[in-house]
Motif scaffolding. Structure first.
Motif, mmCIF file in Angstrom:
data_model
loop_
_atom_site.group_PDB
_atom_site.id
_atom_site.type_symbol
_atom_site.label_atom_id
_atom_site.label_comp_id
_atom_site.label_asym_id
_atom_site.label_seq_id
_atom_site.Cartn_x
_atom_site.Cartn_y
_atom_site.Cartn_z
ATOM 1 N N MET A 192 3.025 -11.735 14.514
ATOM 2 C CA MET A 192 3.215 -10.195 14.007
ATOM 3 C C MET A 192 2.740 -9.813 12.600
ATOM 4 O O MET A 192 2.732 -8.880 11.973
ATOM 5 N N LYS A 193 2.181 -11.064 11.937
ATOM 6 C CA LYS A 193 1.398 -10.885 10.651
ATOM 7 C C LYS A 193 2.220 -10.205 9.484
ATOM 8 O O LYS A 193 2.164 -9.144 9.142
ATOM 9 N N PRO A 194 3.635 -10.979 9.290
ATOM 10 C CA PRO A 194 4.441 -10.289 8.572
ATOM 11 C C PRO A 194 4.034 -10.256 6.988
ATOM 12 O O PRO A 194 3.464 -11.462 6.705
ATOM 13 N N GLN A 195 4.538 -9.371 6.136
ATOM 14 C CA GLN A 195 4.454 -9.499 4.677
ATOM 15 C C GLN A 195 5.845 -9.964 4.188
ATOM 16 O O GLN A 195 6.715 -8.959 4.270
ATOM 17 N N LEU A 196 6.142 -11.010 3.481
ATOM 18 C CA LEU A 196 7.463 -11.219 3.109
ATOM 19 C C LEU A 196 7.830 -10.742 1.739
ATOM 20 O O LEU A 196 6.852 -10.706 0.808
ATOM 21 N N PRO A 197 8.999 -10.165 1.389
ATOM 22 C CA PRO A 197 9.227 -9.734 0.215
ATOM 23 C C PRO A 197 9.423 -10.536 -0.871
ATOM 24 O O PRO A 197 10.896 -10.555 -1.295
ATOM 25 N N TYR A 198 8.516 -11.251 -1.113
ATOM 26 C CA TYR A 198 8.865 -12.344 -2.507
ATOM 27 C C TYR A 198 7.795 -12.291 -3.275
ATOM 28 O O TYR A 198 6.516 -11.937 -3.062
ATOM 29 N N ASP A 199 8.183 -12.648 -4.584
ATOM 30 C CA ASP A 199 6.923 -12.722 -5.622
ATOM 31 C C ASP A 199 6.208 -13.899 -5.692
ATOM 32 O O ASP A 199 4.917 -14.269 -6.033
ATOM 33 N N TYR A 200 7.097 -15.328 -5.214
ATOM 34 C CA TYR A 200 6.506 -16.629 -4.976
ATOM 35 C C TYR A 200 6.784 -17.133 -3.826
ATOM 36 O O TYR A 200 8.191 -17.007 -3.526
ATOM 37 N N ILE A 201 5.949 -17.909 -3.036
ATOM 38 C CA ILE A 201 6.524 -18.685 -2.112
ATOM 39 C C ILE A 201 6.116 -20.060 -2.452
ATOM 40 O O ILE A 201 4.971 -20.617 -2.521
ATOM 41 N N LEU A 202 6.950 -20.823 -2.173
ATOM 42 C CA LEU A 202 6.813 -22.408 -2.610
ATOM 43 C C LEU A 202 7.091 -23.071 -1.026
ATOM 44 O O LEU A 202 8.235 -23.115 -0.336
ATOM 45 N N PHE A 203 6.071 -23.556 -0.643
ATOM 46 C CA PHE A 203 5.932 -24.267 0.662
ATOM 47 C C PHE A 203 5.965 -25.893 0.540
ATOM 48 O O PHE A 203 4.813 -26.365 0.167
ATOM 49 N N ASP A 204 6.859 -26.387 1.020
ATOM 50 C CA ASP A 204 7.179 -27.874 0.766
ATOM 51 C C ASP A 204 6.582 -28.743 2.291
ATOM 52 O O ASP A 204 6.520 -28.004 3.201
ATOM 53 N N GLU A 205 6.429 -29.925 2.067
ATOM 54 C CA GLU A 205 5.982 -30.978 3.077
ATOM 55 C C GLU A 205 4.613 -30.155 3.748
ATOM 56 O O GLU A 205 4.419 -30.120 4.914
ATOM 57 N N GLY A 206 3.858 -29.746 2.865
ATOM 58 C CA GLY A 206 2.397 -28.980 3.423
ATOM 59 C C GLY A 206 1.681 -29.976 4.327
ATOM 60 O O GLY A 206 0.847 -29.546 5.148
#
Length: 516
Positions: A192-206
């Motif tokens: 669905m290719k969402p755009q998430l309402p955040y300024d920063y995204i921290l992605f752990d265990e990449g």
């Protein structure tokens, strides 16, 4: 909090970055400090699993960081796809027999249990597709992820049929005709290719992210931070990818481990150098600054369920070295295959007591040889390990399992037990005062023999790389003492402190002890 220069550099960074963090290097501390410096912004932290999410929520809340939303990839996808929809989510995976029934698969005269072998491959193809970033099932070649000769032969001969029924089963999920899988709604989320309402995204265990979730992450307009350890990738069998190698962001390092000493760091580094044998760069800088002297929390770690069960039986029942124990992630999970067949079902098949078998797949087998043939055609490693344990203990097994259950302590009191037992996969992110390794990991000698026997071109290098990673992760769970079989030590360059010669019967062939 006292921060290292590496942590300060990360906190002061701007734009998208990736962080390669060695075991015990304070990832969460760093991310909390990073978020604290950005209190006026909306931040999403994507945790690896539910337990990590719960722990992160506690830690971020303690720091008063109410601007940080913490989710797993699946909990995030659930909000967008399942909540408010007509979809019903299946709590577990579909069993092979369930898929055969849903699709109306039939037995054939020339291949034993062909309907179940086919259903098993369909199940795996669904998982492969749902974790990929591809738009359509036909964009993938399922043969690429099948390696054992008999299984690969079946996948090749029935390629079109596997593809056809995989698409058909996915379509039934999409229409809500059957329960959907957790991986299915994650795939829908990606598509669905969402755009998430955040300024920063921290992605752990990449290093263990799915292609599907990485695709969502990379498409965001937010400032992106991806964190992980290249050498802790241990979920490639679940079609995870090393996302740190897939993103071209400025790289930062957390090379100081506060968990263990420099001796453990040196050993871990030398194990990673084995990767040079298969042409993979294993060089990494690990500085050990741990100084714990405690040995209260003791754990036995194994690569396989089988290795762990055998060691538990040995320590609790045969040698009576311990009285209480705890299995990470509940003991029952170690006695069942992924699709639900229990160790008791396999035992009853082995003992020719078919009337007591509950699982339909196992009940369909005439004997243990038929089950082993099925395992060869499907690469079902979980079932294979159960068969090995059943063959080793046979009639003694039910009594042994009963004794383990009677001496098993619940999760809330696990810190008080004599010994914790876990596979490496189940203790991901955990740490213990003292760690004892079971001798079922890859060794440098085994690695060299594999290369000699098959040659690099025929080896599944990704799988071999992950085997080395498993040992690295196991070694780096300790905060103080590591009991390691001598066979697992690097061939050269390590000077172990040997355990007392008067206690060989208690060492279970564990001869080298590293102390922090």
């Amino acid at each position: 909090m006292n921060l290292t220069n590496e942590q300060i550099a990360i906190i002061n960074s701007t734009g998208n970055i990736k962080i390669n963090a060695v075991a015990g290097s304070g990832k969460t501390t760093t991310l909390i400090a990073y978020a604290k410096a950005r209190k006026d912004f909306r931040i999403l932290y994507i945790a690896f699993n539910k337990s990590v999410k719960t722990e992160a929520q506690r830690k971020f809340k303690e720091q008063g960081l109410n601007n940080v939303k913490i989710e797993t990839a699946h909990s995030l996808a659930h909000q967008y796809i399942v909540r408010g929809s007509e979809y019903k989510v299946k709590n577990d995976v579909y069993k092979t027999t369930e898929i055969a029934e849903i699709l109306g698969l039939q037995a054939t005269d020339n291949i034993k249990h062909a309907e179940y072998v086919l259903a098993n491959h369909i199940n795996k193809f669904i998982t492969y597709f749902c974790n990929s970033n591809k738009a359509k099932v036909e964009d993938l070649d399922y043969e690429d992820v099948v390696f054992e000769s008999e299984a690969k032969k079946f996948a090749k001969n029935f390629k079109l049929l596997i593809l056809k029924y995989t698409r058909y089963l996915l379509a039934k999920m999409d229409k809500g005709e059957i329960e959907i899988l957790h991986d299915f709604y994650l795939k829908k989320f990606q598509q669905m290719k969402p755009q998430l309402p955040y300024d920063y995204i921290l992605f752990d265990e990449g290093q263990d992210a799915s292609e599907a979730m990485l695709d969502v992450f990379l498409a965001q307009q937010a400032t992106k931070v991806i964190v992980g350890d290249t050498h802790q990738q241990i979920y490639a069998w679940r079609y995870a990818i090393n996302s740190l190698e897939k993103v071209d962001y400025p790289v930062f390092h957390l090379s100081s481990s506060f968990r263990f000493s420099n001796e453990i760091a040196s050993l871990a580094t030398r194990i990673l150098k084995w990767k040079k044998h298969i042409g993979i760069e294993g060089r990494v800088i690990i500085n050990g600054f741990g100084d714990s002297e405690s040995s209260k929390l003791r754990a036995v770690l194994a690569r396989t369920n089988m290795g762990l069960l055998i060691t538990a039986i040995e320590l609790l029942i045969e040698k009576k070295e311990i009285k209480t124990l705890y299995f990470e992630g509940r003991f029952e999970r170690y006695t069942y295959a992924d699709e639900g067949a229990s160790i008791y079902d396999v035992l009853n098949l082995y003992l020719d007591k078919k009337e007591h078998i509950k699982d339909r797949l196992i009940a369909s087998m005439e004997n243990i040889e038929e089950l082993e043939d099925y395992i060869e055609k499907t690469e079902d490693s979980q079932l294979s390990m159960i068969v090995d344990v059943v063959k080793k203990y046979a009639e003694k097994l039910p009594e042994y399992i009963k004794i383990i259950k009677n001496n098993h302590i619940e999760n809330d009191d696990k810190n008080s037990v004599d010994m914790i037992f876990s596979t490496v996969h189940k203790c991901k992110g955990m740490e213990y005062d003292e760690v004892t390794l079971v001798n079922d990991f890859i060794t440098e000698e085994k690695l060299k023999k594999l290369i000699s026997d098959f040659g690099l071109k025929k080896l599944n290098l990704s799988k071999v790389n992950e085997e080395i990673n498993l040992l690295y992760v196991a070694v780096t769970r300790t905060m103080n003492i590591l009991n390691i079989p001598s066979e697992l030590l690097p061939v050269s360059g390590i000077r172990p402190i040997f355990s007392p010669p008067e206690e060989p019967e208690n060492s279970r062939e564990i001869t080298a002890i590293y102390k922090g």
